[in-house]
Scaffold this motif. Structure first.
Motif, mmCIF file in Angstrom:
data_model
loop_
_atom_site.group_PDB
_atom_site.id
_atom_site.type_symbol
_atom_site.label_atom_id
_atom_site.label_comp_id
_atom_site.label_asym_id
_atom_site.label_seq_id
_atom_site.Cartn_x
_atom_site.Cartn_y
_atom_site.Cartn_z
ATOM 1 N N TYR A 121 0.840 -1.201 0.000
ATOM 2 C CA TYR A 121 0.000 0.000 0.000
ATOM 3 C C TYR A 121 0.880 1.258 0.000
ATOM 4 C CZ TYR A 121 -4.830 -1.695 0.738
ATOM 5 O OH TYR A 121 -6.087 -2.228 0.581
ATOM 6 N N LEU A 122 1.891 1.263 0.864
ATOM 7 C CA LEU A 122 2.767 2.437 0.967
ATOM 8 C C LEU A 122 3.561 2.643 -0.321
ATOM 9 C CD1 LEU A 122 4.039 1.947 4.634
ATOM 10 C CD2 LEU A 122 2.603 3.824 3.820
ATOM 11 N N ASN A 123 4.061 1.565 -0.901
ATOM 12 C CA ASN A 123 4.834 1.672 -2.148
ATOM 13 C C ASN A 123 3.995 2.234 -3.295
ATOM 14 O OD1 ASN A 123 7.143 0.665 -0.936
ATOM 15 N ND2 ASN A 123 6.765 -1.455 -1.570
ATOM 16 N N ASP A 124 2.701 1.956 -3.257
ATOM 17 C CA ASP A 124 1.809 2.429 -4.317
ATOM 18 C C ASP A 124 1.210 3.804 -4.016
ATOM 19 O OD1 ASP A 124 2.327 0.104 -5.652
ATOM 20 O OD2 ASP A 124 0.403 -0.858 -5.201
ATOM 21 N N GLY A 125 1.629 4.404 -2.900
ATOM 22 C CA GLY A 125 1.131 5.735 -2.564
ATOM 23 C C GLY A 125 -0.292 5.754 -2.034
ATOM 24 N N ARG A 126 -0.759 4.615 -1.524
ATOM 25 C CA ARG A 126 -2.099 4.567 -0.946
ATOM 26 C C ARG A 126 -2.156 5.397 0.337
ATOM 27 N NH1 ARG A 126 -6.147 2.801 -4.316
ATOM 28 N NH2 ARG A 126 -5.321 1.142 -5.643
ATOM 29 N N THR A 127 -3.364 5.822 0.688
ATOM 30 C CA THR A 127 -3.566 6.653 1.867
ATOM 31 C C THR A 127 -3.779 5.771 3.093
ATOM 32 O OG1 THR A 127 -4.625 8.334 0.488
ATOM 33 C CG2 THR A 127 -4.942 8.510 2.857
ATOM 34 N N LEU A 128 -2.838 5.857 4.048
ATOM 35 C CA LEU A 128 -2.919 5.081 5.278
ATOM 36 C C LEU A 128 -2.965 6.022 6.477
ATOM 37 C CD1 LEU A 128 -1.670 2.958 3.204
ATOM 38 C CD2 LEU A 128 -0.745 1.825 5.231
ATOM 39 N N ALA A 129 -3.943 5.818 7.333
ATOM 40 C CA ALA A 129 -4.104 6.667 8.512
ATOM 41 C C ALA A 129 -3.828 5.870 9.778
ATOM 42 C CB ALA A 129 -5.519 7.231 8.560
ATOM 43 N N ALA A 130 -3.263 6.542 10.774
ATOM 44 C CA ALA A 130 -3.036 5.934 12.086
ATOM 45 C C ALA A 130 -4.144 6.381 13.036
ATOM 46 C CB ALA A 130 -1.679 6.336 12.636
ATOM 47 N N TYR A 131 -4.796 5.421 13.671
ATOM 48 C CA TYR A 131 -5.861 5.711 14.631
ATOM 49 C C TYR A 131 -5.313 5.479 16.035
ATOM 50 C CZ TYR A 131 -10.345 5.264 17.101
ATOM 51 O OH TYR A 131 -11.402 5.407 17.982
ATOM 52 N N ARG A 132 -5.146 6.556 16.787
ATOM 53 C CA ARG A 132 -4.554 6.467 18.123
ATOM 54 C C ARG A 132 -5.580 5.934 19.126
ATOM 55 N NH1 ARG A 132 0.225 10.265 19.098
ATOM 56 N NH2 ARG A 132 0.773 11.059 17.033
ATOM 57 N N PHE A 133 -5.243 4.800 19.714
ATOM 58 C CA PHE A 133 -6.109 4.193 20.715
ATOM 59 C C PHE A 133 -5.618 4.571 22.100
ATOM 60 C CE2 PHE A 133 -6.865 0.553 23.633
ATOM 61 C CZ PHE A 133 -8.243 0.573 23.646
ATOM 62 N N LYS A 134 -6.551 4.977 22.948
ATOM 63 C CA LYS A 134 -6.224 5.284 24.335
ATOM 64 C C LYS A 134 -7.117 4.431 25.229
ATOM 65 C CE LYS A 134 -4.775 10.033 23.362
ATOM 66 N NZ LYS A 134 -5.016 11.481 23.609
ATOM 67 N N GLY A 135 -6.492 3.581 25.997
ATOM 68 C CA GLY A 135 -7.246 2.685 26.863
ATOM 69 C C GLY A 135 -6.431 1.455 27.165
ATOM 70 N N TYR A 136 -7.065 0.499 27.829
ATOM 71 C CA TYR A 136 -6.364 -0.714 28.229
ATOM 72 C C TYR A 136 -6.200 -1.645 27.033
ATOM 73 C CZ TYR A 136 -4.996 -4.760 30.992
ATOM 74 O OH TYR A 136 -4.300 -5.813 31.522
ATOM 75 N N TRP A 137 -4.985 -2.166 26.836
ATOM 76 C CA TRP A 137 -4.701 -3.146 25.785
ATOM 77 C C TRP A 137 -3.543 -4.003 26.247
ATOM 78 C CZ3 TRP A 137 -0.408 -4.272 22.671
ATOM 79 C CH2 TRP A 137 -0.657 -5.089 21.559
ATOM 80 N N LYS A 138 -3.699 -5.308 26.141
ATOM 81 C CA LYS A 138 -2.644 -6.210 26.593
ATOM 82 C C LYS A 138 -2.534 -7.404 25.652
ATOM 83 C CE LYS A 138 0.040 -7.039 30.379
ATOM 84 N NZ LYS A 138 0.843 -6.063 31.121
#
Length: 377
Positions: A228-245
């Protein structure tokens, strides 16, 4: 589908070898947690609470118990006319033969026909072996707002620990421009949680192309995201706040159980606004004997406590005999601690019987002891 038009695919085929005897005959997502739950209950409950009605669970390793469990989709309220929970195992395909899932992406590729039948606008890819609560509908709204081809949930981790994770390098708008798998010198502390939302039509093209590539690992992190990145696709980061293990080791599984005992813990299994659903076991109420001592414990139904329990999680149908001591430990469902036995900083596996007078673990041990023999002397 409901209004959000998103199907979920839960990757639940992992071996979980670092959990040792806990996963010798049971897939990691089927391991018990919190006295009565199984790990798979968390992503399934998150799906139900997020309004996702079509959920595929992709199983492989030691899957008999897990397959039977998730097929009971009424536990999570997912037995609807327009959806359900579908167990998806490797199968023999026309001109392909019988093949195991070769990687996370290949597991989805082998079930393209299932997704085509549903025809969702979006696909949510999840891991089946993490403990957390998350509203996927909010993540989808973010994906739509960003007009992204893919959105990846990320968690901020201490920079000194970032080299243990897949790291997303982002611009000031949280758009991903680079992905690094366990970098020696991380540029960012935004770790991938293994939770992805893809626009399905685009993802389908990449999966088909990846399937034809003999040099591919058929993995989302190693192949699909970089493509996806090599082809210039749009990638978004979704910041999670909370408990994760990630409960992939004996120590981390113990730690996450112990977190339930902390006042105001982030996971909060008593939160009625975001319930974690599980099998309703037909068991009597817990019984605390007249001479028993209980302090800061998480005790589920059917447990019989005749001895001492401090700072511990006691599973469904467990027994703690007279004079026995359970300290800083997790006792999985059906286990029995014999009279006068002492268990400290341990996980006692399902249905194990600890012999009277036996001693396991110690208060000053560096790691957690797993007691897994059916009759432990």
């Amino acid at each position: 589908m409901r209004a959000n038009n998103m199907a979920a695919m839960i990757l639940a085929g992992g071996r979980g070898s670092r959990l040792h005897d806990l996963t010798k005959k049971v897939a990691k997502p089927a391991v018990h947690f919190g006295g009565k739950y199984r790990i798979i209950d968390f992503p399934l409950s998150n799906c139900a609470n997020s309004g996702i009605s079509n959920v595929g669970v992709l199983t492989q390793y030691e899957s008999v118990l897990l397959n039977a469990y998730v097929a009971k989709d009424q536990f999570w309220g997912l037995d609807t006319n327009d959806g359900g929970v579908y167990v998806l195992t490797p199968r023999e395909r026309d001109q392909k033969g019988l093949d195991v899932y070769r990687g996370t992406a290949d597991a989805i590729t082998q079930n393209i026909d299932f997704l085509d039948e549903i025809n969702p606008e979006y696909v949510l890819i999840l891991s089946g072996d993490h403990i957390y609560k998350m509203n996927y509908e909010k993540m989808l709204a973010y994906h739509q707002m960003k007009n992204a081809d893919a959105t990846i949930a990320v968690l901020q981790v201490p920079l000194k620990e970032a080299s243990r994770f897949g790291i997303m390098n982002c611009d000031e708008n949280d758009m991903i421009y680079e992905f690094e798998e366990k970098p020696a010198q991380p540029k960012s502390n935004l770790a991938s949680m293994g939770i992805y939302i893809f626009s399905y039509k685009t993802l389908r093209k990449y999966l088909v192309a990846d399937d034809k590539n003999p040099d591919s690992n058929h993995d989302f992190g190693k192949d699909i995201i970089p493509a996806y990145l090599n082809d210039g696709r749009t990638l978004a980061a979704y910041r999670f706040k909370g408990y994760w293990k990630d409960v992939g080791t004996v120590d981390s599984l113990w730690e996450s159980n112990m977190d339930l005992l902390k006042p105001g813990n982030e996971l909060d299994l008593g939160d009625t606004s975001w319930k974690i659903y599980t099998e309703d076991v037909n068991a009597l109420p817990q019984y605390i004997g007249e001479e028993a001592v209980v302090e800061n414990a998480y005790i589920t139904q059917g447990a019989v406590i005749m001895g001492e329990v401090r700072n511990s999680v006691i599973g469904t149908g467990c027994e703690v005999g007279r004079g026995a001591k359970v300290i800083d430990s997790v006792i999985q469902p059906g286990a029995k601690i014999g009279e006068g036995a002492k268990v400290t900083r341990c996980i006692v596996a399902d249905n194990v019987e600890v012999a009277p007078g036996a001693v396991y673990g110690s208060a000053d041990s560096e790691s957690i002891e797993l007691v897994a023999k059916k009759y432990a002397e």
